[in-house]
Design a protein around this motif. Sequence first.
Motif, short mmCIF file in Angstrom:
data_model
loop_
_atom_site.label_atom_id
_atom_site.label_comp_id
_atom_site.label_asym_id
_atom_site.label_seq_id
_atom_site.Cartn_x
_atom_site.Cartn_y
_atom_site.Cartn_z
N ASN A 105 0.82 -1.21 0.00
CA ASN A 105 0.00 0.00 0.00
C ASN A 105 0.86 1.26 0.00
O ASN A 105 0.43 2.30 -0.52
CB ASN A 105 -0.94 -0.02 1.21
N TRP B 168 -14.22 -10.48 8.43
CA TRP B 168 -13.19 -9.96 7.52
C TRP B 168 -13.81 -9.36 6.27
O TRP B 168 -13.40 -8.29 5.82
CB TRP B 168 -12.22 -11.07 7.14
N ALA C 44 -13.74 -5.28 5.42
CA ALA C 44 -13.08 -4.83 4.19
C ALA C 44 -14.04 -4.09 3.27
O ALA C 44 -13.64 -3.19 2.53
CB ALA C 44 -12.47 -6.02 3.46
N TYR D 40 -7.36 6.33 1.62
CA TYR D 40 -7.76 4.93 1.82
C TYR D 40 -6.53 4.03 1.89
O TYR D 40 -6.42 3.16 2.77
CB TYR D 40 -8.68 4.53 0.67
N SER E 92 -4.54 4.42 5.10
CA SER E 92 -5.15 3.75 6.26
C SER E 92 -4.69 2.29 6.35
O SER E 92 -4.51 1.76 7.45
CB SER E 92 -6.67 3.82 6.17
N PHE E 93 -4.46 1.63 5.22
CA PHE E 93 -3.92 0.28 5.24
C PHE E 93 -2.49 0.28 5.79
O PHE E 93 -2.11 -0.62 6.55
CB PHE E 93 -3.92 -0.31 3.83
N ALA F 25 -2.72 0.68 9.54
CA ALA F 25 -3.33 -0.46 10.23
C ALA F 25 -2.43 -1.68 10.25
O ALA F 25 -2.40 -2.42 11.24
CB ALA F 25 -4.67 -0.80 9.58
N ALA G 279 -11.56 4.93 8.03
CA ALA G 279 -10.81 3.87 7.35
C ALA G 279 -9.72 3.30 8.25
O ALA G 279 -9.52 2.08 8.29
CB ALA G 279 -10.21 4.41 6.05
N HIS H 295 -10.02 -0.57 9.36
CA HIS H 295 -8.89 -1.39 8.92
C HIS H 295 -8.04 -1.82 10.12
O HIS H 295 -7.41 -2.89 10.08
CB HIS H 295 -8.02 -0.64 7.92
N LEU I 231 -9.65 -4.81 11.34
CA LEU I 231 -9.37 -5.88 10.39
C LEU I 231 -7.96 -6.44 10.60
O LEU I 231 -7.76 -7.67 10.66
CB LEU I 231 -9.53 -5.35 8.97
N LEU J 146 -10.53 -10.55 2.17
CA LEU J 146 -10.41 -9.08 2.18
C LEU J 146 -10.78 -8.50 0.82
O LEU J 146 -11.52 -7.51 0.74
CB LEU J 146 -8.98 -8.72 2.57
#
Length: 552
Positions: free
Chosen positions: A192, A275, A279, A311, A314-315, A318, A368, A372, A375, A392
Amino acid sequence: MIRPTESRTTGGGDSLDTNGAAARAARGDRIGAAARSIPPAIAFGSAIGLSAFLLFTVQPMVGRLVTPTFGGAPAVWTTALAFYQVVLLAGYAYAHLVATRLSPRSGVVLHGALVAATIAFALVRPSPQLLATGSGQAVASLVGLLAAIIGPQAFLLCATTPLVSTWYARVRRATDPTADARDPYWLYALSNGGSLLALLAYPFLIEPRLGLSAQLGLWTSGLVVLGVAIAGAGAVHLAYVVAAAPAVDANPRDAPASRDPRPAHAPTRTARLTWVGLAAIPTALLSAVTNQVTTDLISAPLLWVVPLAIYLASFIVAFSSRGVTLVRSALVIAPVALTLLWIPSGSAGVWPIVPLLVIEYGALGVVAVAVHGRLAGSRPPDNRLTEFYLLLSTGGAIGGVFVAVVAPLVFKGVWELPIVIVAALVALALTAPPQRPLRPIRAMLRGWPGRLAPYLIVVIPLLLAMTGNGGVGLEAAARWILVGGLVLLLGGAGRFLALTTAAVLVLATFVLSPAAVFRDRSFFGVVEVLRGPEEVVLMHGTTVHGRMAVDP
């Protein structure tokens, strides 16, 4: 006399075969030693990072190709996002099957063949006649065009992260059986990060300096470099894994990644559904917020790219070890962010640009990261890595298709954003750690200072900014800001807040909205005719396209 000659010939052949086998073995040892000299983190990380960079460079590039045919409507971008989410799902499914059904050697060979075929396909440029076909149903035409231009390349790029992550996990198990089972997930944050770098580089570095043909040529060259990187990662994978367990080629279930000292219990149905849901919500929110902003302002590529960058960031937060503190903070203020998201809906079209962008983009980032974070906190050990990525991507495809395809076909108005906001509140409530039950009044008022303080910190500067803008729409905005504050104060937390928010949004959407003489929604937005006491107004989204006096 013949047999001795034959015997000497045969013996000589055996000697040659033996020498040839020894030479091949020595050459294989040299290749294996060279591959093992490359640090695994560099070999696998470079392939994953480059694949993510190429994927998110080509998205705005292809957007430029299709915009002359389909225009700049927000639905063009949300449909493209849904297309990439579906391709991501297909790529993750392929990676899951390769990782679980094939031996390491067979998996590397198959993926190498896919790389070669994809590069060959990329060398065939789309014809102008293909790009000019925009007839028929808009969604189907756009999806077909995207599949013809970038489908195979996107499939390869999407499949690389989970598959190469599995290779890395196997190497970790082969070299250190006590390695942290969640260690490969840092590669997802790296992926990401590469995607985010591409999104920032394209509008500011690549697009202003290069024409579209040069961009496509440079991108194809990058795809060839990626092929070399994947070949290197495959060689490192085989050098460690096959040397450590030659029998793996006979039975892929004996791969070192499966020899986890802990039992490889299958996730429960509830975990899998969780999950998928966690997602789907940020993906749907990404598309819905993009629709909201570009409808109220202008459908510009930069306004498409910024929420996608948020977005992706945020991954990174996280799934990185250093993002734990930010995730905790986001979980605390997520109810405030979700409340701020729906406030402009009640007074659409009157918000100045800067306050609207602050609310929409800031709230998207907070929610997000929070979702996440939940998640990432529930991710399984590495022996379930590809299954986790597959679920996901399933959730991402569901969220993208819901906003881009289902909502325009089913809904008469833009109702997907309120639905996703309530879904996010429900998801955060259901995945929260168990707490001591309280009486209804105490549960309702629990933690209200922590909800109202961040809310006031945001809305007071927003009101001042609107006052400095001449007070346009200030009264309507202030009314809805007051309603949001009351919801946060009296709606409580968790499920109570979700229920209260749902009630207010139903009231605002179906009861308080002006009655429409005519309303219709298509790929290009919502068109409605509103009849007031003095005039009839034709609206497209929040833009007035015509007025007619009622008085004859």
